[in-house]
Structure formats: structure tokens, C-alpha cells
Scaffold this motif. Structure first.
Motif, PDB file in Angstrom:
ATOM      1  N   THR A 157       0.996  -1.295   0.593  1.00 28.33           N
ATOM      2  CA  THR A 157      -0.178   0.400   0.128  1.00 28.33           C
ATOM      3  C   THR A 157       1.105   1.483   0.095  1.00 28.33           C
ATOM      4  O   THR A 157       2.055   1.409   0.584  1.00 28.33           O
ATOM      5  N   ALA A 158      -0.148   2.094  -0.611  1.00 29.19           N
ATOM      6  CA  ALA A 158       1.203   3.579  -0.987  1.00 29.19           C
ATOM      7  C   ALA A 158       1.243   4.289   0.219  1.00 29.19           C
ATOM      8  O   ALA A 158       2.015   5.673   0.027  1.00 29.19           O
ATOM      9  N   SER A 159      -0.375   4.670   0.353  1.00 28.56           N
ATOM     10  CA  SER A 159      -0.654   5.223   1.770  1.00 28.56           C
ATOM     11  C   SER A 159      -0.496   5.419   3.300  1.00 28.56           C
ATOM     12  O   SER A 159      -0.304   6.020   3.719  1.00 28.56           O
ATOM     13  N   ILE A 160      -0.307   3.908   3.430  1.00 28.87           N
ATOM     14  CA  ILE A 160      -0.095   3.092   5.103  1.00 28.87           C
ATOM     15  C   ILE A 160       1.009   2.589   5.228  1.00 28.87           C
ATOM     16  O   ILE A 160       1.700   2.144   4.333  1.00 28.87           O
ATOM     17  N   SER A 161       1.887   3.247   6.202  1.00 34.27           N
ATOM     18  CA  SER A 161       3.155   1.940   6.520  1.00 34.27           C
ATOM     19  C   SER A 161       3.163   1.271   7.064  1.00 34.27           C
ATOM     20  O   SER A 161       1.940   0.600   8.502  1.00 34.27           O
TER      21      SER A 161
END
Length: 359
Positions: A157-161
Motif C-alpha cells: 500500500t502506498a498510503s499506509i506504513s
């Protein structure tokens, strides 16, 4: 996305648009559920091409050998007849559209198996296998059948670590996703897909990368295919994993002017309805829904019967919410047969601004 480009297959697009105008079209059901029923082992996934010794001839980038069991996309090359039989079963159950067996056929997801270099071939084979079966069933039945080239969410996911101790960390980037999706999209187009579907979207930034990559592929060819988008509401909060409501999800992606937008996976039909209602209230494109066969039980299975699921989805159709309907996890050809029967004869959702159908 450049909407000024001509259609790559204009006659197929015309048939699809005609079908959508006339009735609720039926998507297929779960591929993974059907593959699990086959009870395949490591040797089935490897076949002759990837038999022991393959790793020594074409070692993974990190040199670490892996088991291939569970890599369902690889069956397109080692057991294509099994995948074709699943497509055929869904088409014979009443599906108008079948989704390619390419949910994990991106370099990001195939890295788990050391098969990043197989991505284009996997996607091309996925579309070609589905194309052949659709053409055969269409010729025998006289009813158009369509191949939906699937681009899954990837395993990142590019939005969440992924690290709760480092909220700013990302294990992928927009450009990495764009490159992975571009390669997959090229294979699906070359294999004969009628449409592309960015599906099971839990992170809208991932979907934006996929849509950007698709637009790049279309621009390079000077022609395009219809594009479908389907997100997933992850829990009772009514939001995607990256935190958006159904309405926000739509507004974030409407710029791509998709053929359809909808929701799949995570929830059963009953739980999905309010979120489909929210989409139907704001979307100017077609609406799709392919929910799970209820919520998973304590063993991770799905218990909702074809009749139960079909009855709930008929309610969606009677309320004027649907243009496309099918099934996700836990659904089978029996579910699709029941769903197709339940929505048969009911009018599709009318697009905003479209003229009412004659009585």
C-alpha cells in the motif's frame, strides 16, 4: 485518462454498452474458491515448465528458492485447462463477463514467488485463456460474453506504513506501482481483454497508480478499452483501508471516467448494500457489486447459500442500484446461476441524465 482516443475494439464496446443499456449484466464468481476445490499440490503448480531444477536455471533475484503452491496465477501456464474450465462453468451458469485469473499477476505480488519476470506472460495468458472460452460460449449461445482483465491491489500500500513504529515509512511508491501495473496492463490488452478492471481497491493511491499506468498504455497504442473500478470496504466502519467512504472513493477516481465503479470483497451483500446505495447516489457511470457469500465463519469459510445471496441482491436490483452484479469470495457457479436468475428481467440502474427506458 484520454477519453478522446478511439476504442481498441469498437464492435465489442458497442455490444457491451448495448447490454448495459438493456439489462443488468452478470459478472462471474470467485476464482480462488474454485481453485481450492481442485486440491492442487506443488507439482500441479509447477507443471513441467517449473519442475524441480527450474530455480537453478532461472534463479530468483535474491537467490532464494520458493514453493509455488498457492500462486494461482501461475496455473495459467501450468494448468490452463483448469482455469478455462472454471471460466466455462461461470459462463454456463449465466455470467456475461468473466474476470481473468490475474489478481496477483504484478511484479510486486509475484516477487513473493521470485517470478517477477513472468508478469507480462501471465497477464497475456490470463486474457487469452478467458478470451478463447468466451468466444466459444458466445458462438454456441449467440449471446456476447466479455473478458474483464483484472488488475489486483498488489500486496503493498502506498498510503499506509506497514511499520506501526514508523508511520512515515512506505514499502512501495507511486512510480513502482505505476510500472508494475503498466506491465500487467500491456499483457491483458495483448491477450484480448475487452475491458480492464482495477479491483479490490483498499488504497485509492494504488488505484490512481493503476489508472495512470493504464492511461499510459492506451496513449502508447493510440486506442483504449473501457475501464472498470471496484473498491473494497474493509469493515463495519464503512471505509476503505486508506480511510475513505464510498462517496469519497468515487470522487477520488471519477476523473478517469470509468465505465463502472463499484465494490467487491470484504463484506456480504447485506452489509454491502448501504455503501452501494451511497455510490449509486453520486456516480454518473454504471454501478457494480460483487460481494462475498456472506461474512467469513470461524474457519474462514463462507456459508451464505446461492438462494440467500441471490435474494439479497435481487433487492439491490429492485431498488434500481445495479448495472453489473456477481460474486467474490466463497461464491461458485451455483451462486452466479441463482443471482442471474434473481435479476433476470429487472431493469438496470438508469444513469443520471439518461432517458427512461420505454415500458
Amino acid at each position: 485518462m484520454n477519453r478522446e482516443l478511439p476504442w481498441l475494439h469498437p464492435q465489442r464496446v458497442a455490444l457491451l454498452e448495448q447490454g448495459l443499456a438493456e439489462r443488468i449484466l452478470v459478472l462471474d464468481g470467485a476464482m480462488g474458491t474454485m481453485i481450492q476445490r481442485l486440491g492442487l499440490e506443488e507439482a500441479d503448480y509447477r507443471g513441467e515448465r517449473f519442475a524441480p531444477g527450474y530455480d537453478s536455471r532461472h534463479p530468483p533475484a535474491d537467490g532464494r528458492a520458493r514453493e509455488l503452491k498457492g500462486n494461482n496465477d501461475l496455473l495459467l501456464l501450468t494448468r490452463p485447462e483448469a482455469i478455462a474450465a472454471i471460466h466455462r462453468a461461470y459462463l454456463e451458469a449465466g455470467a456475461d463477463l468473466v474476470e481473468t485469473n490475474t489478481f496477483n499477476a504484478t511484479a510486486i505480488s509475484q516477487a513473493d514467488y521470485g517470478l517477477e519476470h513472468m508478469v507480462y506472460e501471465l497477464n497475456r495468458a490470463g486474457a487469452a485463456v478467458a478470451r478463447q472460452v468466451c468466444d466459444e460460449v458466445e458462438a454456441a449461445s449467440g449471446r456476447p460474453r466479455f473478458v474483464v482483465g483484472v488488475l489486483g491491489p498488489t500486496s503493498r500500500t502506498a498510503s499506509i506504513s506497514p511499520d506501526v513504529n514508523d508511520p512515515g515509512f512506505r514499502n512501495t511508491s507511486f512510480d513502482q506501482l505505476r510500472e508494475a501495473y503498466r506491465e500487467a496492463a500491456e499483457g491483458l490488452i495483448d491477450g484480448g481483454a475487452d475491458t480492464l478492471m482495477v479491483e479490490t481497491v483498499f488504497d485509492t493511491l494504488n488505484a490512481k497508480a493503476a489508472l495512470f499506468a493504464i492511461a499510459e498504455a492506451f496513449d502508447a497504442r493510440g486506442a483504449r478499452l473501457p475501464v472498470m473500478v471496484s473498491g473494497t470496504i474493509t469493515d463495519a466502519s464503512g471505509r476503505t483501508l486508506s480511510g475513505q467512504t464510498a462517496e469519497a472513493f468515487h470522487h477520488s477516481l471519477a476523473h478517469a471516467r470509468p465505465l463502472s465503479i463499484g465494490l467487491n470483497c470484504a463484506l456480504g451483500a447485506r452489509e454491502l448494500r448501504p455503501h452501494i446505495e451511497a455510490l449509486a447516489a453520486v456516480a454518473e457511470c454504471h454501478i457494480s457489486a460483487h460481494p462475498n457469500a456472506g461474512l467469513p465463519n470461524a474457519f474462514g469459510g463462507y456459508d451464505e447459500t446461492p438462494e440467500q445471496m441471490a435474494a439479497v441482491l435481487r433487492g439491490f436490483a429492485e431498488a434500481g442500484l445495479l448495472n453489473l452484479v456477481g460474486g467474490c469470495c466463497g461464491t461458485t457457479p451455483d451462486h452466479i446461476r441463482a443471482i442471474a436468475g434473481a435479476v433476470r428481467g429487472l431493469p438496470p440502474r438508469r444513469l443520471p441524465g439518461a432517458p427512461a427506458l420505454a415500458a
